[in-house]
Write an enzyme that holds these catalytic residues in place. Sequence first.
Site, PDB file in Angstrom:
ATOM      1  N   ASP A 122       0.778  -1.202  -0.063  1.00 42.22           N
ATOM      2  CA  ASP A 122       0.030  -0.071  -0.006  1.00 42.22           C
ATOM      3  C   ASP A 122       0.866   1.146   0.042  1.00 42.22           C
ATOM      4  O   ASP A 122       0.494   2.254   0.464  1.00 42.22           O
ATOM      5  CB  ASP A 122      -1.138   0.060   1.320  1.00 42.22           C
ATOM      6  CG  ASP A 122      -1.825  -1.334   1.398  1.00 42.22           C
ATOM      7  OD1 ASP A 122      -2.189  -1.788   0.254  1.00 42.22           O
ATOM      8  OD2 ASP A 122      -1.854  -1.714   2.273  1.00 42.22           O
ATOM      9  N   LYS A 156       1.951   2.188  -5.316  1.00 40.83           N
ATOM     10  CA  LYS A 156       2.646   1.658  -6.521  1.00 40.83           C
ATOM     11  C   LYS A 156       1.942   2.249  -7.676  1.00 40.83           C
ATOM     12  O   LYS A 156       2.553   2.468  -8.971  1.00 40.83           O
ATOM     13  CB  LYS A 156       2.656   0.031  -6.686  1.00 40.83           C
ATOM     14  CG  LYS A 156       3.613  -0.468  -5.860  1.00 40.83           C
ATOM     15  CD  LYS A 156       3.757  -2.026  -5.911  1.00 40.83           C
ATOM     16  CE  LYS A 156       2.605  -2.363  -5.010  1.00 40.83           C
ATOM     17  NZ  LYS A 156       2.749  -2.727  -3.628  1.00 40.83           N
ATOM     18  N   GLY A 157       0.354   2.082  -7.791  1.00 41.62           N
ATOM     19  CA  GLY A 157      -0.389   2.436  -9.012  1.00 41.62           C
ATOM     20  C   GLY A 157       0.202   3.695  -9.485  1.00 41.62           C
ATOM     21  O   GLY A 157       0.317   3.833 -10.847  1.00 41.62           O
ATOM     22  N   HIS A 198      -5.805  -1.931  -5.660  1.00 44.06           N
ATOM     23  CA  HIS A 198      -5.649  -0.602  -6.044  1.00 44.06           C
ATOM     24  C   HIS A 198      -6.372   0.032  -6.522  1.00 44.06           C
ATOM     25  O   HIS A 198      -7.334  -0.498  -7.179  1.00 44.06           O
ATOM     26  CB  HIS A 198      -4.219  -0.658  -7.031  1.00 44.06           C
ATOM     27  CG  HIS A 198      -4.333  -1.694  -7.936  1.00 44.06           C
ATOM     28  ND1 HIS A 198      -3.331  -2.719  -7.655  1.00 44.06           N
ATOM     29  CD2 HIS A 198      -4.722  -1.801  -9.269  1.00 44.06           C
ATOM     30  CE1 HIS A 198      -3.538  -3.566  -8.727  1.00 44.06           C
ATOM     31  NE2 HIS A 198      -4.514  -3.183  -9.572  1.00 44.06           N
ATOM     32  N   THR A 206      -6.333 -11.466   4.224  1.00 50.12           N
ATOM     33  CA  THR A 206      -7.513 -10.895   3.366  1.00 50.12           C
ATOM     34  C   THR A 206      -8.408 -11.777   3.196  1.00 50.12           C
ATOM     35  O   THR A 206      -9.677 -11.518   2.474  1.00 50.12           O
ATOM     36  CB  THR A 206      -6.858 -10.385   1.981  1.00 50.12           C
ATOM     37  OG1 THR A 206      -6.310 -11.347   1.152  1.00 50.12           O
ATOM     38  CG2 THR A 206      -5.794  -9.235   2.161  1.00 50.12           C
ATOM     39  N   THR A 234      -9.804  -5.161   1.914  1.00 52.61           N
ATOM     40  CA  THR A 234     -10.656  -5.417   3.015  1.00 52.61           C
ATOM     41  C   THR A 234     -11.331  -4.394   3.642  1.00 52.61           C
ATOM     42  O   THR A 234     -12.198  -4.533   4.571  1.00 52.61           O
ATOM     43  CB  THR A 234      -9.611  -5.997   4.182  1.00 52.61           C
ATOM     44  OG1 THR A 234      -8.698  -4.940   4.431  1.00 52.61           O
ATOM     45  CG2 THR A 234      -8.701  -7.319   3.763  1.00 52.61           C
ATOM     46  N   PRO A 258      -9.039  -0.260   8.539  1.00 57.67           N
ATOM     47  CA  PRO A 258      -7.910   0.814   8.782  1.00 57.67           C
ATOM     48  C   PRO A 258      -6.762   0.276   8.704  1.00 57.67           C
ATOM     49  O   PRO A 258      -6.523  -0.785   9.381  1.00 57.67           O
ATOM     50  CB  PRO A 258      -8.648   1.384  10.048  1.00 57.67           C
ATOM     51  CG  PRO A 258      -9.501   0.330  10.654  1.00 57.67           C
ATOM     52  CD  PRO A 258      -9.932  -0.447   9.789  1.00 57.67           C
ATOM     53  N   GLY A 312       1.713  14.127  -4.367  1.00 57.86           N
ATOM     54  CA  GLY A 312       0.403  14.187  -4.598  1.00 57.86           C
ATOM     55  C   GLY A 312      -0.136  13.051  -5.503  1.00 57.86           C
ATOM     56  O   GLY A 312       0.754  12.406  -5.930  1.00 57.86           O
TER      57      GLY A 312
HETATM   58  P1  IMP Z   1      -2.944 -12.995   2.617  1.00 58.58           P
HETATM   59  O1  IMP Z   1      -1.912 -12.265   1.822  1.00 58.58           O
HETATM   60  O2  IMP Z   1      -4.357 -12.584   2.517  1.00 58.58           O
HETATM   61  O3  IMP Z   1      -2.601 -14.434   3.110  1.00 58.58           O
HETATM   62  O4  IMP Z   1      -2.672 -11.960   4.011  1.00 58.58           O
HETATM   63  C1  IMP Z   1      -1.638 -12.293   4.699  1.00 58.58           C
HETATM   64  C2  IMP Z   1      -0.898 -10.836   5.299  1.00 58.58           C
HETATM   65  O5  IMP Z   1      -0.567  -9.951   4.098  1.00 58.58           O
HETATM   66  C3  IMP Z   1      -2.155 -10.063   5.907  1.00 58.58           C
HETATM   67  O6  IMP Z   1      -1.575  -9.272   7.040  1.00 58.58           O
HETATM   68  C4  IMP Z   1      -2.560  -9.350   5.096  1.00 58.58           C
HETATM   69  O7  IMP Z   1      -3.131  -7.899   5.366  1.00 58.58           O
HETATM   70  C5  IMP Z   1      -1.449  -8.593   4.249  1.00 58.58           C
HETATM   71  N1  IMP Z   1      -1.397  -8.335   2.948  1.00 58.58           N
HETATM   72  C6  IMP Z   1      -1.915  -9.040   1.966  1.00 58.58           C
HETATM   73  N2  IMP Z   1      -1.975  -8.410   0.764  1.00 58.58           N
HETATM   74  C7  IMP Z   1      -1.746  -7.189   1.230  1.00 58.58           C
HETATM   75  C8  IMP Z   1      -1.708  -5.954   0.316  1.00 58.58           C
HETATM   76  O8  IMP Z   1      -1.950  -5.757  -1.046  1.00 58.58           O
HETATM   77  N3  IMP Z   1      -1.327  -4.990   1.039  1.00 58.58           N
HETATM   78  C9  IMP Z   1      -1.153  -4.844   2.406  1.00 58.58           C
HETATM   79  N4  IMP Z   1      -1.150  -5.831   3.095  1.00 58.58           N
HETATM   80  C10 IMP Z   1      -1.310  -7.142   2.273  1.00 58.58           C
END
Ligand code: IMP
Length: 513
Positions: free
Chosen positions: A27, A30-31, A55, A144, A368, A371, A496
């Site tokens: 997060d 990157k986009g 994204h 997620t 998801t 926050p 920005g």
């Molecule tokens: P999973 O990839 O769904 O198995 O989640 C494993 C961990 O990686 C969790 O803490 C997620 O919140 C985190 N996670 C997975 N994908 C992202 C993403 O694109 N951005 C931020 N956190 C991520």
Amino acid sequence: MDEFIDKLKSLLFMAKVVVVRCLQWGDTGKGKVIDVLSPWADIIIRPLGGPNAGHTIYLNGKPMIFHSLPSGIIKDRDGKINLLGSGMVIDPKSLIEEIELLKSQGFSCENLKISQKANLILPTHILEDRLREYLSGNGKIGTTGKGVGPAYTDHVARTGLTVNDLLNPQVFRSKLLRNIEQKMLLFKGVDLKIIEQVLSSSDLNLGKYFSPDNIINVEDICEDYFAYGRTLEKFIIDAEKFIRENIGKKRILLEGAQGLLLSINYGTYPFVTCSDPSLEGMVKGAGLSMSDVDLDLGIIKGFMETRVGEGPFPTEIGDIHSRSFCSKCPNKEDEKFRYPGPYSINHPDPFLQGIALRRKAKEYGATTKRPRRVGWLDLVLLKHALQSGAKDTKLVLTKLDVLSGVKTINVCVEYKYVGPDYRYGQKLFKTGDRVSSPPMYSEFLAYCEPVYKSFPGWSKDISKLKNYSDMPQQLKNILEFIYQNLKTEPVILSVGPNPEETLVIDFFSEEKI
Ligand code: IMP
């Protein structure tokens, strides 16, 4: 603008393969960086991950959220090829929904390609992901819930299915039967009502796959996946052959997902995803080799970090209070209800300061809606990220405008360990030890307190600045400090959300004072 393009050209000069990836917990924006670099590229590859990414792309002012398609997909109209690489895990249902959404906006998606070798996410993976989280109570990872972990696990367990199996229905059915036979070992021990409840969600076709007698309706999965196969078949290619034919000839941009600190190999284990978003992991997922890479751009947030889900986060603003709040809070509406505010970004209570920064930076999960936990820049973890599976990385700092107005900016330079004796190889860590190179395990990091160097912030709006020399001295001081500590050159600053709010800098020749 001309000067910007010239600087960008000199950064990308002679490059054939450029990588854009996150050095934190994902997060990092990157986009936007892909948007700025994509005019240069012929082929954009998303090598890893699955619908766990999220994204937001603005089309005609309307936000659209994508999970599996790379942000580069909106360049499809300009003839850019977008490839979903062999290292990905693909949920065909959600991918088709994204393609349909794009088509409704006038995109043809005719330049989309999908690797035949990418692994498939099955409904049983989503079920397994959610059951494991549910059954582990306080020990949950905070995934997620998109089935990403179980799909990668099955690949290694040699029971996975690939995108290519969608093209061969009989092969698909027999592999699925074998896969589900193994899954039954887990599912049979779980209360049927819980399974039924999980399977009744909309992304699992509202209970279609639930069978009161056999737990899973295999034939219903086959029916849907064969239909997905018919929709996707025109996109599926032999990705290895495609890469071999294009390497050295076309300009290739690798678009990362997640971040280094979520890497299964280098991240804050076990609170990680199941892919390896390091440079070497991405290169492998795309079907390239390390020697092919000409430029590795590692993105961090400008003097901040965020994390979603569980796991250690030593510089979290508001510490345990923030962690437990974010762990239970489902979305920003719920946060607003419980903490209406408004709060100052300089609030003396770190928990409330964290909420104010989260609101200002709009840090809520695209996938998801949770926050995101907010913290200060951590140079200990950044140093680790730069040393792990990387090569001559250059830094991109995003969202620098968010900190305008923050009076004191903290940068973590080392940790103080406050846990029980911990052996790591031949080293023994004791409570009170200063740590600059920690074991990347949660049982250790959970006991690490940040040691900060504090910097005065800046007050002016920086989003319209075009030259590094116009940047506030306070910002330059922090950037210089980061360079002195890491010896890694910053090359792009984002101030920005819009492409024009970007500076390409030649750090060594820029005026520092
Ligand atoms: P999973 O990839 O769904 O198995 O989640 C494993 C961990 O990686 C969790 O803490 C997620 O919140 C985190 N996670 C997975 N994908 C992202 C993403 O694109 N951005 C931020 N956190 C991520």
